[in-house]
Design an enzyme around this catalytic site. Sequence first.
Site, PDB file in Angstrom:
ATOM      1  CD  GLU A 182      -9.991  -1.972   7.874  1.00  0.00           C
ATOM      2  OE1 GLU A 182      -9.812  -1.638   6.690  1.00  0.00           O
ATOM      3  OE2 GLU A 182      -9.102  -2.522   8.576  1.00  0.00           O
ATOM      4  NE  ARG A 189       0.704  -5.443   9.512  1.00  0.00           N
ATOM      5  CZ  ARG A 189      -0.201  -4.948   8.681  1.00  0.00           C
ATOM      6  NH1 ARG A 189       0.169  -4.232   7.648  1.00  0.00           N
ATOM      7  NH2 ARG A 189      -1.481  -5.196   8.865  1.00  0.00           N
ATOM      8  CG  ASP A 220      -7.631  -5.842   4.805  1.00  0.00           C
ATOM      9  OD1 ASP A 220      -7.063  -6.009   5.895  1.00  0.00           O
ATOM     10  OD2 ASP A 220      -7.900  -4.723   4.348  1.00  0.00           O
ATOM     11  CD  GLU A 229      -2.947  -1.171   2.284  1.00  0.00           C
ATOM     12  OE1 GLU A 229      -4.109  -1.505   2.033  1.00  0.00           O
ATOM     13  OE2 GLU A 229      -2.553  -0.831   3.421  1.00  0.00           O
ATOM     14  CD1 TRP A 271      -7.173  -1.751  -3.297  1.00  0.00           C
ATOM     15  CD2 TRP A 271      -6.976   0.380  -3.933  1.00  0.00           C
ATOM     16  NE1 TRP A 271      -5.915  -1.340  -2.946  1.00  0.00           N
ATOM     17  CE2 TRP A 271      -5.750  -0.031  -3.328  1.00  0.00           C
ATOM     18  CE3 TRP A 271      -7.071   1.682  -4.409  1.00  0.00           C
ATOM     19  CZ2 TRP A 271      -4.665   0.827  -3.186  1.00  0.00           C
ATOM     20  CZ3 TRP A 271      -5.982   2.536  -4.266  1.00  0.00           C
ATOM     21  CH2 TRP A 271      -4.793   2.116  -3.662  1.00  0.00           C
TER      22      TRP A 271
END
Length: 672
Positions: A370, A302, A342, A269, A503
């Site tokens: 989230e 990560r 995610d 990202e 996305w």
Amino acid sequence: MLKSVLLALLICGAAVTSRAEDGSRLWLRYDTVSSSAKIETRIDSPTVRLAVGELSSFWKGGKVELQLMADSRHYSLGNEGYTISTRNGVTTLSSVSEKGLLYATYHLLRLQSCGADCSNLDISEKPAFDIRVLNHWDNPDGTIERGYAGQSLWKWEELPAVVSPRYAEYARANASIGINGTVLNNVNASPDVLSSDNLIKVKALADVFRPYGIKVYLSVNFASPIKLGGLATADPLDGKVAEWWKVKADEIYTLIPDFGGFLVKANSEGQPGPCDYHRTHAEGANMLAAALKPHGGIVMWRAFVYSPSDDDRAKQAYLEFRPLDGQFMDNVIVQVKNGPIDFQPREPYSPLFGAMPHTQLMVEFQVTQEYLGHSNHLAYLAPMWKEFYSYIAPADLKAVAGVANIGDNINWCGHDLAQSNWYAFGRLAWNPELASRDIAEEWLEQTFTADKEFVSPMTEVMMESREAVVDYMMPLGLHHIFAWGHHYGPEPWCEIDGARPDWLPKYYHQADADGLGFDRTENGSDAVSQYPDSIAAVFNSLEKCPEEFILWFHHVPWKHKMASGRTLWDELCFRYQRGVDSAKHFAEVWEEMSPYVDSERYSAVSHRFDIQASDAVWWKDACLEYFRTFSRMKYPSGVDKPVFSLKQLKKVKLPIDNYTCPSADMLPSAND
């Protein structure tokens, strides 16, 4: 020879407290005792003084002895393990370490608070993982990415001169459930976190946390040698870069001798990383690990990476990291999200688990919601995490991390019931074998009341809540059909000019006139091949694939017959309706809880249950009305007619960002 140091406590007691000194509520809701409690101690350390203070304030079961032991039994429990035993009216807490005694203290007080019989205890405990950390996504300006409970707890502008009392309360809450580490800042890290001025502030926090057995860690920006050190490169194989990190590590450990290490998000990202210099993730991680190793520090690297390619995003972390197995230093742990995308409401486990046998791995869960209604919805997540452990044995992992849901709101987590996820994360990090239901009951009893007229119905609500969210958001393996950016609410039709395909929701749901779902079989993206053969065979088969993952792995015809006998379309409608009905039921149950809850918390939770019930209708109408433009099929009997039209819902644009939970007046309401 047995060596022990004894601490005898003579304790008695009375009344109830439920607030921390500053008014913020914790689950640590023990019984206070009279001020006449007599304490005799021959162990003097900050950690033991904390244990003594907790016992002298809250224990009411008679005499307690704390023993620092040096026998083989206690050594086998490790540095944090402990025993609790009762003999002849004396309760003895034993461990090889002072930290173990503190954990034993909280275990004993938890038993008392939950009404357990503490007269004949024989308990032996040790944590499943040595490293049990919270990852805070807090920024230097006080905002929290994906934070839904106010601003950051850390008041950087005040530190080190002003140390908030909430820091100790935060540490106390973590210690009570066995969390032993905290990453203070966002994985999208600012290089300034490593400035000398900021490290003095980090030291102030570390000093508060240390007696509670909590180490501090920092997320670091891989380009820090450029942005902070003035170097021309951050190439991990450049000697000057390696030396810069070595000097910086020496500086940190001079200030904070027990500093835990670094968390790194690299080449993901837009974040900088070793791949910018045609180096591997292993080469980048090992350079940092070499700087930390002399001090005993670790690197948590990560594996959340994905590139803007046409390949299946669910495959990309595996493709990038699997070839690096065995190349990481022994103080590097690769941190892998529980699922391959995610933090979705439901995902299959990430295929990286089990695919890197020569690399230390840790699982990353998301405590903050989230993708689960932020702090407006109840979604008790212990069942989700237990689902992960049904596939991945805890013994195959080195550590566990949870993305924190904690802010500076008075109730810590934005939603009073969301504290349960902070609590459940810690309890499962200590012992993944614990039952979700038992953890829910523990938390309710300690946070509200042990009255079964409250605990029993609310335990059922909590146990049903995550599945309800899956039902009214994305049942049957649907995923990532959220609104753009902030991820609150449905937007399966989302189109953004210039946005990457991965996305956008259409990339994931693949709805068309034939059916619904992402084909990840061997005839599609072949993501199934990343799993062990026995599991891949199940996921690859439309007939054998668990229905909770069927639209994750298959593009399913609208008229495909499901296990219930319904068509896919009818089953989809049924699941959305079931989610709506559950959300409404939660609000109804809570209405009956008013006699057991103070008015402040009762009103706050009631307000959020109303939002959740209304949002469930919003999700149902948006998704079914949109997918019906492809299926061209009628709603089956028993499914409510839409409250909102698709045209209405496409106009909904919430004025929020990645840092905000929407208020009720921003949301579409079934009462409008």
